[in-house]
Design a protein around this motif. Structure first.
Motif, PDB file in Angstrom:
ATOM      1  N   ALA A  43      28.325  54.407   9.716  1.00 20.64           N
ATOM      2  CA  ALA A  43      28.488  55.838   9.459  1.00 20.64           C
ATOM      3  C   ALA A  43      29.849  56.217  10.020  1.00 20.64           C
ATOM      4  N   HIS A  44      30.559  57.081   9.295  1.00 17.17           N
ATOM      5  CA  HIS A  44      31.923  57.392   9.736  1.00 17.17           C
ATOM      6  C   HIS A  44      32.368  58.735   9.198  1.00 17.17           C
ATOM      7  N   CYS A  45      33.414  59.241   9.792  1.00 20.30           N
ATOM      8  CA  CYS A  45      34.061  60.459   9.335  1.00 20.30           C
ATOM      9  C   CYS A  45      35.101  60.074   8.286  1.00 20.30           C
ATOM     10  N   HIS A  46      35.228  60.870   7.228  1.00 16.82           N
ATOM     11  CA  HIS A  46      36.200  60.571   6.175  1.00 16.82           C
ATOM     12  C   HIS A  46      37.612  61.032   6.515  1.00 16.82           C
ATOM     13  N   ILE A  47      37.804  61.624   7.668  1.00 20.05           N
ATOM     14  CA  ILE A  47      39.146  61.997   8.117  1.00 20.05           C
ATOM     15  C   ILE A  47      39.651  60.858   9.001  1.00 20.05           C
ATOM     16  N   ALA A  48      40.689  60.177   8.547  1.00 23.71           N
ATOM     17  CA  ALA A  48      41.157  58.958   9.211  1.00 23.71           C
ATOM     18  C   ALA A  48      41.418  59.159  10.707  1.00 23.71           C
ATOM     19  N   GLU A  49      42.038  60.271  11.076  1.00 18.80           N
ATOM     20  CA  GLU A  49      42.337  60.514  12.496  1.00 18.80           C
ATOM     21  C   GLU A  49      41.046  60.595  13.312  1.00 18.80           C
ATOM     22  N   HIS A  50      39.999  61.163  12.733  1.00 19.31           N
ATOM     23  CA  HIS A  50      38.715  61.242  13.444  1.00 19.31           C
ATOM     24  C   HIS A  50      38.094  59.860  13.586  1.00 19.31           C
ATOM     25  N   ALA A  51      38.106  59.078  12.523  1.00 21.54           N
ATOM     26  CA  ALA A  51      37.566  57.722  12.593  1.00 21.54           C
ATOM     27  C   ALA A  51      38.303  56.907  13.643  1.00 21.54           C
ATOM     28  N   GLU A  52      39.628  57.038  13.690  1.00 19.96           N
ATOM     29  CA  GLU A  52      40.419  56.313  14.678  1.00 19.96           C
ATOM     30  C   GLU A  52      40.083  56.724  16.107  1.00 19.96           C
ATOM     31  N   SER A  53      39.651  57.975  16.302  1.00 21.28           N
ATOM     32  CA  SER A  53      39.332  58.441  17.654  1.00 21.28           C
ATOM     33  C   SER A  53      37.857  58.211  18.007  1.00 21.28           C
ATOM     34  N   GLY A  54      37.112  57.522  17.129  1.00 23.99           N
ATOM     35  CA  GLY A  54      35.756  57.123  17.507  1.00 23.99           C
ATOM     36  C   GLY A  54      34.624  57.771  16.738  1.00 23.99           C
ATOM     37  N   MET A  55      34.910  58.575  15.733  1.00 24.04           N
ATOM     38  CA  MET A  55      33.825  59.219  14.985  1.00 24.04           C
ATOM     39  C   MET A  55      33.282  58.267  13.915  1.00 24.04           C
ATOM     40  N   MET A  56      32.800  57.124  14.384  1.00 27.28           N
ATOM     41  CA  MET A  56      32.160  56.152  13.510  1.00 27.28           C
ATOM     42  C   MET A  56      31.286  55.252  14.366  1.00 27.28           C
ATOM     43  N   PHE A  57      30.272  54.699  13.757  1.00 26.25           N
ATOM     44  CA  PHE A  57      29.403  53.766  14.459  1.00 26.25           C
ATOM     45  C   PHE A  57      28.721  52.873  13.443  1.00 26.25           C
ATOM     46  N   SER A  58      28.178  51.770  13.913  1.00 22.49           N
ATOM     47  CA  SER A  58      27.427  50.876  13.035  1.00 22.49           C
ATOM     48  C   SER A  58      26.076  50.582  13.671  1.00 22.49           C
ATOM     49  N   PHE A  59      25.133  50.189  12.827  1.00 19.88           N
ATOM     50  CA  PHE A  59      23.803  49.820  13.306  1.00 19.88           C
ATOM     51  C   PHE A  59      23.220  48.786  12.358  1.00 19.88           C
ATOM     52  N   ASN A  60      22.331  47.958  12.883  1.00 22.03           N
ATOM     53  CA  ASN A  60      21.739  46.882  12.117  1.00 22.03           C
ATOM     54  C   ASN A  60      20.322  47.250  11.699  1.00 22.03           C
ATOM     55  N   VAL A  61      20.008  47.090  10.422  1.00 22.63           N
ATOM     56  CA  VAL A  61      18.663  47.310   9.909  1.00 22.63           C
ATOM     57  C   VAL A  61      18.038  45.934   9.699  1.00 22.63           C
ATOM     58  N   ALA A  62      16.990  45.648  10.460  1.00 23.63           N
ATOM     59  CA  ALA A  62      16.336  44.343  10.396  1.00 23.63           C
ATOM     60  C   ALA A  62      15.349  44.294   9.239  1.00 23.63           C
ATOM     61  N   ARG A  63      15.132  43.099   8.724  1.00 19.86           N
ATOM     62  CA  ARG A  63      14.102  42.904   7.714  1.00 19.86           C
ATOM     63  C   ARG A  63      12.743  43.144   8.339  1.00 19.86           C
ATOM     64  N   THR A  64      11.814  43.662   7.543  1.00 24.47           N
ATOM     65  CA  THR A  64      10.442  43.856   8.019  1.00 24.47           C
ATOM     66  C   THR A  64       9.794  42.478   8.111  1.00 24.47           C
ATOM     67  N   PRO A  65       9.227  42.143   9.256  1.00 23.41           N
ATOM     68  CA  PRO A  65       8.605  40.815   9.375  1.00 23.41           C
ATOM     69  C   PRO A  65       7.414  40.694   8.420  1.00 23.41           C
ATOM     70  N   GLU A  66       7.236  39.499   7.902  1.00 22.27           N
ATOM     71  CA  GLU A  66       6.090  39.225   7.042  1.00 22.27           C
ATOM     72  C   GLU A  66       4.831  39.208   7.904  1.00 22.27           C
ATOM     73  N   PRO A  67       3.722  39.777   7.394  1.00 19.48           N
ATOM     74  CA  PRO A  67       2.486  39.745   8.184  1.00 19.48           C
ATOM     75  C   PRO A  67       1.986  38.320   8.367  1.00 19.48           C
ATOM     76  N   ILE A  68       1.414  38.064   9.522  1.00 16.79           N
ATOM     77  CA  ILE A  68       0.848  36.741   9.811  1.00 16.79           C
ATOM     78  C   ILE A  68      -0.475  36.617   9.063  1.00 16.79           C
ATOM     79  N   GLN A  69      -0.617  35.549   8.317  1.00 13.84           N
ATOM     80  CA  GLN A  69      -1.841  35.335   7.535  1.00 13.84           C
ATOM     81  C   GLN A  69      -2.937  34.738   8.387  1.00 13.84           C
TER      82      GLN A  69
END
Length: 69
Positions: A43-69
């Motif tokens: 996620a980020h700001c579309h204003i380059a100066e803002h993105a450069e000053s830290g208005m952006m971040f990332s996060f990881n979305v994990a796969r849903t584990p398969e249910p144990i049979q």
């Protein structure tokens, strides 16, 4: 955080899918985010100066584990 998207803590009646949210200076916006696609997201700001000053971040979305049979 509210359970519905809001602007300045006032619920928004018109819910639509968007990939961009405009946030005026000094205001806040609560969003609902669907992250059903596993992987690294950013996620980020579309204003380059803002993105450069830290208005952006990332996060990881994990796969849903398969249910144990």
């Amino acid at each position: 955080m509210s359970q519905r998207p809001s602007r300045e803590r006032r619920p928004r009646p018109n819910l639509v899918w968007k990939d961009t949210v405009l946030v005026p200076a000094g205001q806040t916006v609560d969003i609902l985010l669907e992250v059903s696609n596993p992987g690294l997201w950013m996620a980020h700001c579309h204003i380059a100066e803002h993105a450069e000053s830290g208005m952006m971040f990332s996060f990881n979305v994990a796969r849903t584990p398969e249910p144990i049979q």
